[in-house]
Structures are given as C-alpha cells and as structure tokens.
Design a protein around this motif. Structure first.
Motif, mmCIF file in Angstrom:
data_model
loop_
_atom_site.group_PDB
_atom_site.id
_atom_site.type_symbol
_atom_site.label_atom_id
_atom_site.label_comp_id
_atom_site.label_asym_id
_atom_site.label_seq_id
_atom_site.Cartn_x
_atom_site.Cartn_y
_atom_site.Cartn_z
ATOM 1 N N ASP A 1 6.624 9.310 -2.353
ATOM 2 C CA ASP A 1 5.892 9.089 -1.099
ATOM 3 C C ASP A 1 6.085 10.272 -0.153
ATOM 4 O OD1 ASP A 1 4.909 6.667 -1.914
ATOM 5 O OD2 ASP A 1 6.212 5.452 -0.620
ATOM 6 N N ALA A 2 7.329 10.740 -0.023
ATOM 7 C CA ALA A 2 7.611 11.868 0.875
ATOM 8 C C ALA A 2 6.843 13.109 0.431
ATOM 9 C CB ALA A 2 9.106 12.147 0.917
ATOM 10 N N ALA A 3 6.808 13.360 -0.869
ATOM 11 C CA ALA A 3 6.075 14.525 -1.381
ATOM 12 C C ALA A 3 4.578 14.370 -1.155
ATOM 13 C CB ALA A 3 6.372 14.718 -2.863
ATOM 14 N N LYS B 1 -11.949 14.868 -1.802
ATOM 15 C CA LYS B 1 -12.875 13.733 -1.778
ATOM 16 C C LYS B 1 -13.204 13.264 -0.365
ATOM 17 C CE LYS B 1 -12.641 12.824 -6.297
ATOM 18 N NZ LYS B 1 -13.660 13.224 -7.178
ATOM 19 N N GLY B 2 -12.319 13.520 0.582
ATOM 20 C CA GLY B 2 -12.541 13.074 1.949
ATOM 21 C C GLY B 2 -12.185 11.619 2.174
ATOM 22 N N ALA B 3 -11.687 10.933 1.160
ATOM 23 C CA ALA B 3 -11.331 9.521 1.278
ATOM 24 C C ALA B 3 -9.865 9.385 1.699
ATOM 25 C CB ALA B 3 -11.545 8.825 -0.062
ATOM 26 N N ARG B 4 -9.536 8.222 2.200
ATOM 27 C CA ARG B 4 -8.154 7.931 2.597
ATOM 28 C C ARG B 4 -7.236 8.143 1.399
ATOM 29 N NH1 ARG B 4 -8.000 2.049 4.338
ATOM 30 N NH2 ARG B 4 -9.001 2.068 2.342
ATOM 31 N N LEU B 5 -6.172 8.911 1.599
ATOM 32 C CA LEU B 5 -5.240 9.217 0.517
ATOM 33 C C LEU B 5 -3.901 8.517 0.719
ATOM 34 C CD1 LEU B 5 -4.575 10.802 -2.055
ATOM 35 C CD2 LEU B 5 -3.921 12.712 -0.601
ATOM 36 N N GLU C 1 7.175 11.842 12.822
ATOM 37 C CA GLU C 1 8.067 11.959 11.680
ATOM 38 C C GLU C 1 7.940 10.746 10.780
ATOM 39 O OE1 GLU C 1 11.856 12.299 13.632
ATOM 40 O OE2 GLU C 1 11.499 14.397 14.193
ATOM 41 N N PRO C 2 7.810 10.938 9.466
ATOM 42 C CA PRO C 2 7.736 9.787 8.558
ATOM 43 C C PRO C 2 8.921 8.849 8.776
ATOM 44 C CG PRO C 2 7.231 11.798 7.386
ATOM 45 C CD PRO C 2 7.715 12.205 8.745
ATOM 46 N N ALA C 3 8.617 7.551 8.882
ATOM 47 C CA ALA C 3 9.651 6.562 9.188
ATOM 48 C C ALA C 3 9.709 5.467 8.134
ATOM 49 C CB ALA C 3 9.389 5.961 10.568
ATOM 50 N N GLY C 4 9.409 5.799 6.912
ATOM 51 C CA GLY C 4 9.468 4.807 5.850
ATOM 52 C C GLY C 4 8.495 5.157 4.751
ATOM 53 N N PRO C 5 8.451 4.324 3.727
ATOM 54 C CA PRO C 5 7.553 4.605 2.604
ATOM 55 C C PRO C 5 6.097 4.439 3.015
ATOM 56 C CG PRO C 5 8.605 2.474 2.332
ATOM 57 C CD PRO C 5 9.238 3.116 3.533
ATOM 58 N N ALA C 6 5.228 5.041 2.244
ATOM 59 C CA ALA C 6 3.789 4.951 2.512
ATOM 60 C C ALA C 6 3.328 3.502 2.396
ATOM 61 C CB ALA C 6 3.016 5.829 1.529
ATOM 62 N N ALA C 7 2.547 3.068 3.367
ATOM 63 C CA ALA C 7 1.986 1.716 3.334
ATOM 64 C C ALA C 7 0.805 1.648 2.369
ATOM 65 C CB ALA C 7 1.562 1.298 4.738
ATOM 66 N N GLN C 8 0.072 2.747 2.242
ATOM 67 C CA GLN C 8 -1.053 2.839 1.315
ATOM 68 C C GLN C 8 -0.985 4.201 0.640
ATOM 69 O OE1 GLN C 8 -4.790 2.059 3.312
ATOM 70 N NE2 GLN C 8 -3.855 0.472 4.556
ATOM 71 N N ARG C 9 -1.242 4.204 -0.650
ATOM 72 C CA ARG C 9 -1.231 5.432 -1.445
ATOM 73 C C ARG C 9 -1.995 5.138 -2.724
ATOM 74 N NH1 ARG C 9 3.251 2.741 -2.049
ATOM 75 N NH2 ARG C 9 4.291 2.508 -4.033
ATOM 76 N N GLY D 1 -2.975 3.849 -6.068
ATOM 77 C CA GLY D 1 -2.374 2.762 -6.821
ATOM 78 C C GLY D 1 -1.926 1.601 -5.955
ATOM 79 N N ALA D 2 -1.925 1.770 -4.641
ATOM 80 C CA ALA D 2 -1.516 0.711 -3.717
ATOM 81 C C ALA D 2 -2.416 0.735 -2.485
ATOM 82 C CB ALA D 2 -0.059 0.888 -3.318
ATOM 83 N N MET D 3 -3.727 0.640 -2.737
ATOM 84 C CA MET D 3 -4.705 0.629 -1.644
ATOM 85 C C MET D 3 -5.244 -0.790 -1.456
ATOM 86 S SD MET D 3 -5.248 3.516 -0.225
ATOM 87 C CE MET D 3 -5.102 5.256 -0.448
ATOM 88 N N PRO D 4 -5.626 -1.148 -0.235
ATOM 89 C CA PRO D 4 -6.212 -2.468 -0.012
ATOM 90 C C PRO D 4 -7.608 -2.545 -0.631
ATOM 91 C CG PRO D 4 -6.305 -1.167 1.987
ATOM 92 C CD PRO D 4 -5.518 -0.370 0.977
#
Length: 183
Positions: A12-14, A79-83, A134-142, A144-147
C-alpha cells in the motif's frame, strides 16, 4: 519472515507513493464538504500542497486543520480512473521553518504561471497555507479492493448550468429514420 498484513502495508505504501508521484492532481476530502482536486508534489513521504491565499488553489471549506484527518484519492495516470484512496493525517508546518522551507521549495518548482515568481515564497508565507498530507494507515481502496459503485456524486448547485429551454431561434430537430423523398 514478514506477516501478510505488514506485507500488505508495504505494498500500500509503495502504491500510494508511486501513484502520488505520477499524478498531477489528487482529490482531497476533509471533514467538511466534498472532495476537491488539488495540485501537489510528493515530498518526503507525504503529499504537499499550498493554497488558501489570493491567486492559489482554494482550501477553504475542506476543514483541513493541523492534526486533523483527510481522505486522499489518486487517479491512474494512464487510465485516469481512481487508483488508490488512503487516509491522511494533516500536518501544517510553521511558515518559515525548516520543514516549511524544504516543502515550499519543492512546490515552487511545480507552480505554473505564478504572477510573482520572485516573491512567491514570501507571498506563500504571508498569505497561504502549506499542508502535508501524510499517509495514516493502509489504503481504503486499491486495485483488487474497490467498491462496486462508481463513487460519482451529483454536481454542486451552480448558476452556471447548461440545462434549460432550447432557444426558439434553433431549427426543429429532425426525426430519425429513413429520408422521405418527394414524388
């Protein structure tokens, strides 16, 4: 050996860092109001942005305060889409301090069409806010884990709407279908 949770955090950080470095804009949602697109630079492990003063991007209405939280959305450059969407901690360095000067120097290099390029840092110190997200935790969406939904919200009310009655001077719309020929 690393646990899978720690490995996920490293991935997630990378992803957050690489996406933020490549994207010219991030969408920032504070505790108040809708998300807003803001230009930024990735510097020293955080998204750095400047605004709030005359001639700079607006930060009002987002509720971003030192020690507060925000949500940052970064799009894919190709792609311009949410990453990736991630939680952030808001840090506001003191104007003129070492952290402020270093971040402002990076931002100055990316600021396009500044009317006062020679006095830019002085104007920012006097009239603008410089923020680090500053990042404060793991990604909420990425990936493989998109709504399932699109995440789109209706546009805000504005007097600059394009819907309205068709002006009477325009010709009537033609019916679709085969053309009729006169006999």
């Amino acid at each position: 050996m690393e646990s899978s949770a720690a490995g996920g955090d490293l991935l997630d950080a990378a992803l957050i860092e690489e996406a933020a470095k490549k994207s010219a804009l991030v969408w920032v949602r504070g505790p108040q109001g809708p998300a807003r697109a803001l230009w930024h630079v990735w510097f020293d492990g955080a998204v750095c942005l400047v605004g709030g003063g005359a001639g700079e991007q607006p930060l009002d209405g987002l509720g971003l305060v030192h020690g507060g939280s925000a949500t940052v959305t970064v799009r894919s450059k190709d792609k311009g889409a949410r990453l990736v969407v991630w939680p952030a901690r808001v840090v506001e360095p003191a104007p003129g301090g070492e952290d402020w000067r270093r971040a402002a120097g990076e931002l100055q290099g990316k600021r396009l069409n500044a009317p006062d390029a020679e006095q830019l840092l002085q104007r920012w110190a006097a009239h603008c806010r410089l923020l680090r997200l500053e990042p404060a935790g793991p990604a909420a969406q990425r990936p493989g884990a998109m709504p399932d939904g699109s995440g789109a919200v209706p546009p805000l009310p504005s007097p600059a709407v394009t819907r309205g009655p068709v002006p009477s001077g325009l010709p009537a719309r033609r019916r679709s279908g085969p053309r009729r020929t006169a006999r």
